[in-house]
Design an enzyme around this catalytic site. Structure first.
Site, PDB file in Angstrom:
ATOM      1  N   LYS A 169      -2.924  -3.165   8.300  1.00  0.00           N
ATOM      2  CA  LYS A 169      -2.935  -4.627   8.381  1.00  0.00           C
ATOM      3  C   LYS A 169      -2.119  -5.192   7.220  1.00  0.00           C
ATOM      4  O   LYS A 169      -1.816  -4.506   6.258  1.00  0.00           O
ATOM      5  CB  LYS A 169      -4.372  -5.149   8.335  1.00  0.00           C
ATOM      6  CG  LYS A 169      -5.004  -5.250   9.728  1.00  0.00           C
ATOM      7  CD  LYS A 169      -4.455  -6.426  10.536  1.00  0.00           C
ATOM      8  CE  LYS A 169      -5.143  -6.571  11.882  1.00  0.00           C
ATOM      9  NZ  LYS A 169      -4.269  -6.785  13.021  1.00  0.00           N
TER      10      LYS A 169
ATOM     11  N   TYR B 174       1.967   0.560  14.391  1.00  0.00           N
ATOM     12  CA  TYR B 174       0.875   0.302  13.462  1.00  0.00           C
ATOM     13  C   TYR B 174       1.120   0.975  12.118  1.00  0.00           C
ATOM     14  O   TYR B 174       1.312   2.177  12.049  1.00  0.00           O
ATOM     15  CB  TYR B 174      -0.465   0.795  14.025  1.00  0.00           C
ATOM     16  CG  TYR B 174      -1.570   0.543  13.039  1.00  0.00           C
ATOM     17  CD1 TYR B 174      -2.025  -0.751  12.844  1.00  0.00           C
ATOM     18  CD2 TYR B 174      -2.099   1.556  12.260  1.00  0.00           C
ATOM     19  CE1 TYR B 174      -3.000  -1.024  11.905  1.00  0.00           C
ATOM     20  CE2 TYR B 174      -3.082   1.293  11.319  1.00  0.00           C
ATOM     21  CZ  TYR B 174      -3.520  -0.002  11.152  1.00  0.00           C
ATOM     22  OH  TYR B 174      -4.475  -0.269  10.212  1.00  0.00           O
TER      23      TYR B 174
ATOM     24  N   ASP C 170       0.886  -1.172   0.000  1.00  0.00           N
ATOM     25  CA  ASP C 170       0.000   0.000   0.000  1.00  0.00           C
ATOM     26  C   ASP C 170       0.918   1.215   0.000  1.00  0.00           C
ATOM     27  O   ASP C 170       1.621   1.462   0.973  1.00  0.00           O
ATOM     28  CB  ASP C 170      -0.871  -0.056   1.266  1.00  0.00           C
ATOM     29  CG  ASP C 170      -1.700   1.212   1.483  1.00  0.00           C
ATOM     30  OD1 ASP C 170      -1.549   2.167   0.692  1.00  0.00           O
ATOM     31  OD2 ASP C 170      -2.471   1.245   2.456  1.00  0.00           O
TER      32      ASP C 170
END
Ligand code: F6R
Ligand code: MG
Ligand code: MG
Length: 375
Positions: A245, A242, A26
């Site tokens: 995902k 983080y 991403d």
């Protein structure tokens, strides 16, 4: 440089040795985390066309699933070839530039480094690769997910390769009757366990039912031939914070002694709950859908899976088929949406919200600290 397209098979005929790589990242969302901008896809295609022209690749296909840019590559350089990994890294870096220019959301999110260091290990992008001698006819499925954690494939791979209620071939086709070997990664300390099925089914389920800790990394035939591989990189463990995902992908070879295309697809006919969805911190049903519909919206989801089917021809990928676009998956999507309603009504309560150790965002330590002062 390896260039072993043609090797002598044990049948004494020349056949193609090909490597398939799925490499994904991403590098910027359009809008928010919902989709991949067409300009990113266009830039990736142009760069890969150059690499194909220069002889580095046999073929390529660029796709997206949600905000993930997916590079499907065929080549003759083997797994973890430096030049292929470097090519993918450069594509993601270039696309990050495009994403920054367009001010896409979280541009460069999955690239944890500006510099290529010899392989993609630890750099952010997920990858899975498989090298094999192309059979007389080689149907291959590439399944890609968004808003889902790496353990999302445990259940469907078990069903496809070890559950006779899903795959009748395990019972009625002598070529499948011996079962398969599952290579399971213990993601906590990086060990791999090889578990033969059907003998080890209960051991296998004891591990892979814990989808956050154990990941099916590969499936092999009993003669050792690799027939499925998955991306098992866990972004947050790599980055130590983080960064979204893992949004895993996998490659599955089918037919002629392996599960049929339809048996593999059937394993996705149950929208099972996966970790991911909003803020990577919620359990939600995995929705199999067409590539054009892989644009998570409601509550940044629900988690999606797309499946492209390729019929290899001497290492060329040809035109893919969009396998989950079929109407036969409409009822699965309807069931998925019903499950969404049910899960969402839990709001911030478990098991919709993941347990603290599997949540990607948490204010728990701050909340506890606040009360520690007043206790
Ligand atoms: C899940 C995901 C999104 C974001 C959410 C908040 O993997 O990417 O659900 O977590 O949109 O994003 P930020 O914190 O960037 O505002
Ligand atoms: Mg994103
Ligand atoms: Mg994503």
């Amino acid at each position: 440089m390896r260039n072993t397209i043609h090797t002598l098979s044990y049948y004494g005929v020349f056949c193609v040795k090909v490597t398939l790589s799925i490499i994904k990242a991403d590098v910027g969302g359009w809008v928010g985390h919902s989709a991949c901008h067409p300009q990113l896809l266009g830039r990736a295609r142009a760069l890969l066309a150059e690499a194909k022209g220069a002889g580095l690749l046999l073929d390529f296909h660029v796709a997206s699933c949600g905000d993930d840019l997916e590079l499907i590559l065929s080549h003759a350089r083997g797994c973890e070839a430096r030049e292929v990994h470097e090519l993918a890294f450069n594509v993601f870096r270039e696309c990050t530039g495009v994403a920054k220019g367009l001010k896409l959301y979280a541009a460069g999110q999955d690239l944890l480094s500006d510099a290529f260091t010899g392989a993609l290990h630890g750099l952010g992008p997920g990858f899975a690769e498989i090298e094999f001698e192309e059979r007389k006819s080689e149907p291959v499925l590439v399944v890609m997910a968004d808003k889902a954690a790496a353990g999302a494939w445990n259940l469907p791979l078990f069903k496809a390769f070890a559950d006779a209620f899903n795959t009748p071939g395990l019972v009625i086709d002598p070529a499948l009757h011996d079962g398969f070997i599952f290579d399971v990664l213990d993601a906590r300390d990086n060990r791999v366990f090889s578990i033969p099925t059907p003998q080890g089914i209960y051991d296998l389920l004891a591990l892979i039912g814990a989808t956050g800790d154990y990941l099916v990394k590969a499936v092999r035939r009993k003669d050792g031939e690799v027939v499925a591989v998955t991306t098992v990189q866990q972004l947050n463990k790599l980055a130590g914070r983080y960064v979204g995902k893992d949004d895993p992908a996998c490659i599955i070879r089918c037919q002629s002694g392996l599960p049929a295309v339809g048996e593999v697809l059937e394993a996705f006919a149950f929208p099972h709950l996966v970790a991911g969805w909003m803020r990577g911190s919620h359990a939600g049903p995995l929705m199999p859908c067409a590539v054009a519909d892989a644009t998570p919206s409601r509550f940044d989801g629900p988690p999606r899976a797309v499946c492209l089917g390729f019929q290899l021809a001497d290492g060329l990928l040809g035109e893919p088929r969009d396998m989950f676009a079929d109407k036969a998956f409409d009822s699965v999507r309807a069931e998925c949406l019903r499950a969404c309603e049910y899960m969402r009504r839990h709001g911030p309560f478990e098991p919709h919200r993941l347990s603290p150790e599997h949540m990607e965002y948490t204010t728990l330590p701050q909340v506890l600290k606040k009360f520690a002062k007043t206790a």
